[in-house]
Design a protein around this motif. Structure first.
Motif, PDB file in Angstrom:
ATOM      1  N   THR A  91       2.696   4.209  -5.991  1.00 46.60           N
ATOM      2  CA  THR A  91       3.291   3.716  -4.748  1.00 46.60           C
ATOM      3  C   THR A  91       4.182   2.511  -5.056  1.00 46.60           C
ATOM      4  O   THR A  91       5.312   2.410  -4.569  1.00 46.60           O
ATOM      5  CB  THR A  91       2.194   3.297  -3.745  1.00 46.60           C
ATOM      6  OG1 THR A  91       1.196   4.308  -3.722  1.00 46.60           O
ATOM      7  CG2 THR A  91       2.746   3.142  -2.354  1.00 46.60           C
ATOM      8  N   MET A  94       7.380   3.658  -6.943  1.00 51.59           N
ATOM      9  CA  MET A  94       8.331   4.389  -6.096  1.00 51.59           C
ATOM     10  C   MET A  94       8.991   3.473  -5.082  1.00 51.59           C
ATOM     11  O   MET A  94      10.196   3.562  -4.852  1.00 51.59           O
ATOM     12  CB  MET A  94       7.627   5.544  -5.387  1.00 51.59           C
ATOM     13  CG  MET A  94       7.482   6.757  -6.292  1.00 51.59           C
ATOM     14  SD  MET A  94       6.959   8.189  -5.355  1.00 51.59           S
ATOM     15  CE  MET A  94       5.297   8.333  -5.886  1.00 51.59           C
ATOM     16  N   THR A  95       8.189   2.610  -4.481  1.00 46.69           N
ATOM     17  CA  THR A  95       8.796   1.792  -3.422  1.00 46.69           C
ATOM     18  C   THR A  95       9.708   0.713  -4.003  1.00 46.69           C
ATOM     19  O   THR A  95      10.652   0.276  -3.344  1.00 46.69           O
ATOM     20  CB  THR A  95       7.732   1.206  -2.480  1.00 46.69           C
ATOM     21  OG1 THR A  95       8.383   0.675  -1.341  1.00 46.69           O
ATOM     22  CG2 THR A  95       6.915   0.126  -3.139  1.00 46.69           C
ATOM     23  N   MET A 101      13.098   4.325   0.768  1.00 47.19           N
ATOM     24  CA  MET A 101      12.251   5.461   1.121  1.00 47.19           C
ATOM     25  C   MET A 101      11.124   5.010   2.051  1.00 47.19           C
ATOM     26  O   MET A 101      10.538   3.941   1.873  1.00 47.19           O
ATOM     27  CB  MET A 101      11.661   6.080  -0.148  1.00 47.19           C
ATOM     28  CG  MET A 101      11.053   7.445   0.102  1.00 47.19           C
ATOM     29  SD  MET A 101      10.211   8.041  -1.362  1.00 47.19           S
ATOM     30  CE  MET A 101      11.521   8.831  -2.219  1.00 47.19           C
ATOM     31  N   VAL A 105       6.020   8.160   3.364  1.00 39.99           N
ATOM     32  CA  VAL A 105       6.396   9.223   2.421  1.00 39.99           C
ATOM     33  C   VAL A 105       5.971   8.826   1.010  1.00 39.99           C
ATOM     34  O   VAL A 105       5.435   9.633   0.250  1.00 39.99           O
ATOM     35  CB  VAL A 105       7.915   9.488   2.483  1.00 39.99           C
ATOM     36  CG1 VAL A 105       8.327  10.489   1.414  1.00 39.99           C
ATOM     37  CG2 VAL A 105       8.304   9.988   3.861  1.00 39.99           C
ATOM     38  N   VAL A 106       6.208   7.555   0.675  1.00 39.96           N
ATOM     39  CA  VAL A 106       5.821   7.067  -0.652  1.00 39.96           C
ATOM     40  C   VAL A 106       4.308   7.214  -0.848  1.00 39.96           C
ATOM     41  O   VAL A 106       3.846   7.665  -1.898  1.00 39.96           O
ATOM     42  CB  VAL A 106       6.244   5.595  -0.837  1.00 39.96           C
ATOM     43  CG1 VAL A 106       5.688   5.033  -2.133  1.00 39.96           C
ATOM     44  CG2 VAL A 106       7.758   5.480  -0.826  1.00 39.96           C
ATOM     45  N   LEU A 108       2.318   9.377   0.540  1.00 33.63           N
ATOM     46  CA  LEU A 108       1.958  10.788   0.360  1.00 33.63           C
ATOM     47  C   LEU A 108       2.366  11.282  -1.023  1.00 33.63           C
ATOM     48  O   LEU A 108       1.614  11.999  -1.691  1.00 33.63           O
ATOM     49  CB  LEU A 108       2.609  11.646   1.449  1.00 33.63           C
ATOM     50  CG  LEU A 108       2.157  11.309   2.872  1.00 33.63           C
ATOM     51  CD1 LEU A 108       2.838  12.217   3.886  1.00 33.63           C
ATOM     52  CD2 LEU A 108       0.637  11.428   3.010  1.00 33.63           C
ATOM     53  N   LEU A 109       3.568  10.852  -1.475  1.00 35.64           N
ATOM     54  CA  LEU A 109       4.015  11.277  -2.800  1.00 35.64           C
ATOM     55  C   LEU A 109       3.078  10.759  -3.887  1.00 35.64           C
ATOM     56  O   LEU A 109       2.745  11.465  -4.836  1.00 35.64           O
ATOM     57  CB  LEU A 109       5.443  10.791  -3.062  1.00 35.64           C
ATOM     58  CG  LEU A 109       6.543  11.558  -2.321  1.00 35.64           C
ATOM     59  CD1 LEU A 109       7.907  10.964  -2.643  1.00 35.64           C
ATOM     60  CD2 LEU A 109       6.510  13.040  -2.701  1.00 35.64           C
ATOM     61  N   SER A 110       2.644   9.503  -3.733  1.00 34.92           N
ATOM     62  CA  SER A 110       1.769   8.990  -4.794  1.00 34.92           C
ATOM     63  C   SER A 110       0.395   9.649  -4.708  1.00 34.92           C
ATOM     64  O   SER A 110      -0.280   9.811  -5.727  1.00 34.92           O
ATOM     65  CB  SER A 110       1.668   7.474  -4.753  1.00 34.92           C
ATOM     66  OG  SER A 110       1.587   7.025  -3.447  1.00 34.92           O
ATOM     67  N   LEU A 112       0.154  12.751  -4.112  1.00 32.44           N
ATOM     68  CA  LEU A 112       0.404  13.970  -4.887  1.00 32.44           C
ATOM     69  C   LEU A 112       0.347  13.686  -6.388  1.00 32.44           C
ATOM     70  O   LEU A 112      -0.155  14.502  -7.160  1.00 32.44           O
ATOM     71  CB  LEU A 112       1.754  14.577  -4.515  1.00 32.44           C
ATOM     72  CG  LEU A 112       1.837  15.231  -3.134  1.00 32.44           C
ATOM     73  CD1 LEU A 112       3.220  15.834  -2.913  1.00 32.44           C
ATOM     74  CD2 LEU A 112       0.772  16.308  -2.976  1.00 32.44           C
ATOM     75  N   CYS A 113       0.900  12.535  -6.805  1.00 32.64           N
ATOM     76  CA  CYS A 113       0.815  12.163  -8.229  1.00 32.64           C
ATOM     77  C   CYS A 113      -0.647  12.095  -8.658  1.00 32.64           C
ATOM     78  O   CYS A 113      -1.032  12.627  -9.705  1.00 32.64           O
ATOM     79  CB  CYS A 113       1.456  10.802  -8.483  1.00 32.64           C
ATOM     80  SG  CYS A 113       3.228  10.799  -8.255  1.00 32.64           S
TER      81      CYS A 113
END
Ligand code: ATP
Ligand code: MG
Lengths: 358, 268
Positions: A91, A94-95, A101, A105-106, A108-110, A112-113
């Motif tokens: 997180t 990405m942020t 972003m 969303v960040v 949720l993406l992390s 997924l990571c």
């Protein structure tokens, strides 16, 4: 005639299959949600939110994650802290890399990571079980801790080695960073936990949940029924780690604001494990009860003696805490593996019959 | 107990399963030695034999749990040698176990619902939301499972964890789980073992009804000769891993070798 009848059955199954088939339970849940969403933010102090309620929500998320894996799919993991670290660090990366972003969303993406990392470290579960698997996941814990400590890229080469949540907004509200109020962070955490608890409940009452429990109870029979053991176990690792990843992101962005790898050390893995055992293996409600208990006991031990006008040394508090947890874990493991959740259920059954003893 | 369940009442089709020269050994133990027999569509086929004869091993080979070292198994016209149990399940083979293999922590309903898993198509993302198609699917299968629950007369234990149920009921739930898969070939490993006469009669009735109503082909292992003679169309006799006899119950009952090796031994 027959057709009508089957139509009626259908509606009754739907009601029967609902999360809470009993009206009293539904009212109770409504009341809890009402308090959580309206009363608590209005009356709670900064200290209450920051020291009790936000950590409770963070740990509830992690405990749900571990409970899906351990309580439902029967795969023991000691890597919870490591998977939370993946969520937090990803997180952060990405942020800071893409400041525009959306922070949700960040998150949720992390998640997924973390799920991807969970799958990788779940691969040994295809061959080994129980104690040996626990050791393998322990390796995951130490490896991830080490990696986030050693590879400077993960903390943007910050000499102090800490990562700090930058300010981000959702719908115009600052939800992270130093300016975000405790109420806002609490609300965001609460919404996340509500949504993901509902999702977890949906998963466990359907085919996915049954496939996990089948693997847990008898993997050979599960395979003969047609469940694919590899897919089933890896899905459990993926989803469980997703939850832990979100909990890790919450730790950094909604609770502590700035962390080192120490925040996700092995003792966190154990703490979440204790929550699941004390709260109740194989119960979403139990994950909440366990998280509440383990976050509340230290707070009570810190505050209760003073309220009663007594003095208690801090190390005595710590020792008491460990003794209480240890005793309860032994009690629950031996006497009631379904933890507080089961005790709650028994109480409800008693109440239903009250005042008749039988 | 139903009697003389001969081929005249039901339709018996062509060969659905063909076992040819199957051999299986565990280290030094020869569990199966060049066993050959066939099962026709719609029939009730019994496998009998003394303890350790290799009966359970035979079922384990058929549903892909053991992999025989020699011979071939042809199912629905496809020859195969190795396959995983879940692949066998996908091809319509379901079974019960000699030592009940239920999911002990789950309720009767959930156990039987697991039998439907191969018919459920919605992936976990749909289920996470539990809306529309996923919910509808769950309800459809629930309705089917309720029919099985009614059929097996286990409505009262629907919501009970199976681990705590008495033995006879567990056997029944396990049959229910196998039936939920709507199998073409149903393998039953001693479905009546350890039951009293009444429970056995119930179980016989269920087996016959399943065969009768759904045309399910059934291979069953049973020690109770009365039951075997009553409900099966043809009987395979195994002894020390070898095929000893194969034929109608009357043929087998009259077979000298069988009387010597098996029936005689039992009545000694
Ligand atoms: N997994 C295994 N490993 C080693 N030996 C095995 C295994 N399974 C079966 N056997 C052996 O194979 C032989 C046949 O066993 P099987 O269980 O098929 O007999 P059975 O006819 O089902 O007997 P029962 O009536 O007691 O159930 C026995 O000698 C048994 O010890
Ligand atoms: Mg056997």
């Amino acid at each position: 005639m027959l057709y009508r009848e089957s139509g009626q059955f259908k509606t009754s199954y739907e009601a029967d299959q609902a999360i809470l088939p009993i009206p009293q339970d539904r009212w109770f849940l409504m009341a809890v949600l009402l308090i959580a969403y309206l009363v608590i933010p209005a009356v709670s102090s900064e200290y209450m939110l920051q020291a009790v309620l936000i950590p409770f929500l963070v740990f509830a998320m992690a405990a749900i994650g571990l409970n899906l894996l351990l309580g439902y799919a029967g795969q023991l993991s000691l890597g919870t802290g490591g998977f939370m670290a993946v969520g937090a660090y990803m997180t952060y990366k990405m942020t800071t890399a893409w400041p525009d972003m959306d922070i949700i969303v960040v998150f949720l993406l992390s998640g997924l990571c973390a799920a991807g990392v969970g799958i990788i470290f779940g691969i040994p579960s295809l061959r080994i079980k129980g104690f040996y698997l626990a050791v393998a996941t322990l390796a995951a814990q130490f490896f991830l801790s080490w990696m986030f400590n050693k590879v400077e890229w993960f903390y943007n080469y910050n000499p102090s080695g800490t990562i700090t949540a930058p300010p981000r907004t959702v719908f115009g509200h600052v939800v992270t960073g130093p300016e975000a109020t405790a109420e806002t962070r609490y609300m965001v955490a609460l919404i996340l936990v509500t949504v993901f608890a509902l999702i977890a409940k949906n998963l466990v009452r359907g085919r996915v949940g049954r496939s996990w429990m089948a693997i847990r109870d008898m993997d050979i029979a599960a395979e003969i029924i047609g469940f694919k053991p590899y897919q089933t176990k890896l899905l459990a690792f993926a989803i469980s780690s997703f939850y832990c990843g979100i909990a890790g992101a919450m730790t950094l962005f909604l609770w502590l604001g700035s962390v080192e790898t120490e925040a996700f050390a092995i003792n966190i893995s154990f703490q979440v494990l204790f929550m699941v055992i004390i709260g109740g293996l194989g119960s979403i409600l139990g994950s909440f009860l366990g998280a509440a208990f383990i976050t509340l006991v230290p707070v009570l031990l810190t505050n209760a003696p003073q309220l009663a006008g007594l003095q208690m040394a801090t190390d005595l508090q710590k020792h008491l805490e460990v003794m209480i947890f240890g005793g309860l874990i032994i009690f629950f493991l031996i006497v009631e593996p379904h933890g507080f959740a089961r005790l709650w259920q028994i109480t409800k059954e008693k109440l239903r019959r009250w005042p008749f003893p039988y | 107990m139903a009697n003389g369940n001969g081929g005249n009442r039901r339709r018996i089709g062509g060969v659905i399963l063909n076992v040819e020269d199957v051999s299986l050994s565990f280290g030094g133990v020869q569990a199966l030695e060049q066993v050959t027999f066939s099962v026709r569509e719609g029939e009730i086929r019994a496998i009998i034999g003394p303890n350790g004869a290799g009966k359970s091993s035979m079922l384990n080979c058929i549903n892909g749990f053991y992999h025989p070292q020699g011979g071939t198994i042809t199912y629905k016209g496809n020859k195969r040698k190795q396959m995983r149990p879940h692949e066998a399940a996908a091809q319509g083979i379901a079974r019960t176990f000699q030592n009940i293999a239920l999911f002990k922590g789950m309720t009767t309903l959930d156990n039987i619902m697991t039998g439907r898993n191969l018919k459920m198509r919605r992936n976990f993302l749909w289920q996470a939301l539990y809306i529309g198609p996923a919910r509808r699917e769950e309800m459809e299968h629930r309705a089917f499972v309720e029919q099985i629950i009614d059929f097996l007369e286990i409505q009262a234990i629907r919501k009970q964890p199976v681990g705590k149920l008495p033995y006879g009921l567990q056997k029944r739930v396990e049959l229910g789980r196998a039936l939920a898969a709507e199998p073409d070939l149903l393998l039953l490993d001693e479905p009546m073992a350890g039951m009293n006469t009444e429970e056995k009669e119930d179980m016989c009735r269920f087996v016959l009804d399943v065969n009768d109503e759904f045309g399910t082909t059934i291979v069953l292992i049973e020690h109770d000769m009365g039951v075997v003679m009553d409900i099966s169309d043809r009987v395979v006799v195994l002894d020390y891993g070898k095929l000893l006899a194969d034929g109608t119950p009357d043929d087998v009952r009259g077979n000298k070798q069988v009387i010597d090796a098996y029936l005689g031994a039992v009545h000694d």
